[in-house]
Write a protein that holds these residues in place. Sequence first.
Motif: not given
Length: 498
Positions: A2, A8, A145, A148, A150-151, A154-155, A158
């Motif tokens: 995180k 962010l 990944n 961040l 994130w999946d 998804t990256i 995006l």
Amino acid sequence: MKLPVADLSVFFIYMLAIILFGISFSFRKRSSDDYVKGGGKIPSWAIGMSVFATFVSSISFLALPGKAYLSDWNGFVFSLSIPLAAILAVVFFVPLYRSLQSNSAYYYLEQRFGLWARIYASAFYLLTQIARMGAILYLLALPMNALLGWDISTIIILTGVSVTIYAMFGGIEAVIWTDAIQGIILIGGAIATVLVICFSIPGGAGEIFRIAEEQHKMSLGSFDFNFVESTFWLIFVYGLFINLQNFGIDQSYIQRYITARNNKEAVRSTLFGSLLYIPVSLLFFFIGTALFAYYQSMPGLLPEDLRGLENADKIYPYFIVNELPRGITGLLIASIFAAGMSTISTSINSSATVILTDHYKRYIKKNLSAGGEMKVLLVSSLIMGSTGIGAALLLNGVTSALDAWWALSSIFSGGILGLFLLGFISRKVTGKFAFVSVVTGILVICWMSLSPFFPAAWEGMKSTFHANLTIVLGTVTILFTGFVLTLLFSGRQVPVSK
């Protein structure tokens, strides 16, 4: 993992700003020529920054420091070949393409060898760009990944959608101006890293050079001549051929030539962008060496699971998240995205140009209205962006497939340089001889590229040459075959149309 709100915020503000800035160019009244060439309004320094950004991908941003951390500066020799290739480009290639009065790099090949040469080069260019976009999106998603949390899919989506939106609506102006901004951010992020390391390591910059010298971390490689090891000369020759391919036949670069206001600015932007890559790549290699010295001096800062050299590519992302000041981390993550986005946006725009010029107007409808041309460019950009995203999603989690894609990319593009040089160097080679030469060269390239995937029973048939020699030997084979066929079977001169 995180990230703090400050990092962010920097990242998301950057992403939103770059998309809106790119889209803003769509509100200007323009023709398809403006969409492809920018209407001759873009200054040479911005075009040069775009050339530079085309050189750099997110892979470079992370892989070059990883390479230097793991071994030495042998990979930097690639950059040392750029001046020679750039000089050849501005002396021969820039005047050639600006004189052809065509938006496509492959029009020259049709004029020289016939329609088959244009179809072959333009079609394989598009395949290469799909492979390129897919690989960059996927390889960008891996460290993101880790950074961040994130999946990966998804990256990929995006990033791919963001770039496709501004590249599709903004045209070449959006691509070049966003490239310029992204190039500046990328350089700024790298400089910030160096400053933080130099001020944080006990003993300062002097300690970095002491450890580097002690561990031979700044070596450019062996100066022996062989075809198996990654020596200075092997990397230099490889870099020369790759950069000749970039400057001589890659639509991404050639579109920059024709975007410039005049020949003088085209030359200036090409030299500026290509030569800028040399000190910046040196900066990336220094970052890898500095990170090695940093964690040698303070080994307790590096987790146990990252201390093996096999984790070299993970060191820089770890440093970005854990050692940089808040806000700077967000800037570095934005820099990584910037490097990937600039390369992908270039691929989308140049591919749309090729689809319109080399295929749609050649086979489907020659006389298109201005509105019709714009529709083809917009749809082509959308298709190429979507296809690149799809290719990246297919690669998700399949590492061996990624290696195969790079091998196929070598096959797709390797023969085009030889074909171009064959036509450029010799006026006597006919289209038939060129066709036979390209087929022969592609067979050599396929053999070398696919050798690692041969079954054990074919061990004796595998290539023993270094993989970087694939484009070199493939190109030399095409040139040699073409010259021999011409010498043996033809004595008449074939004029070159320009």
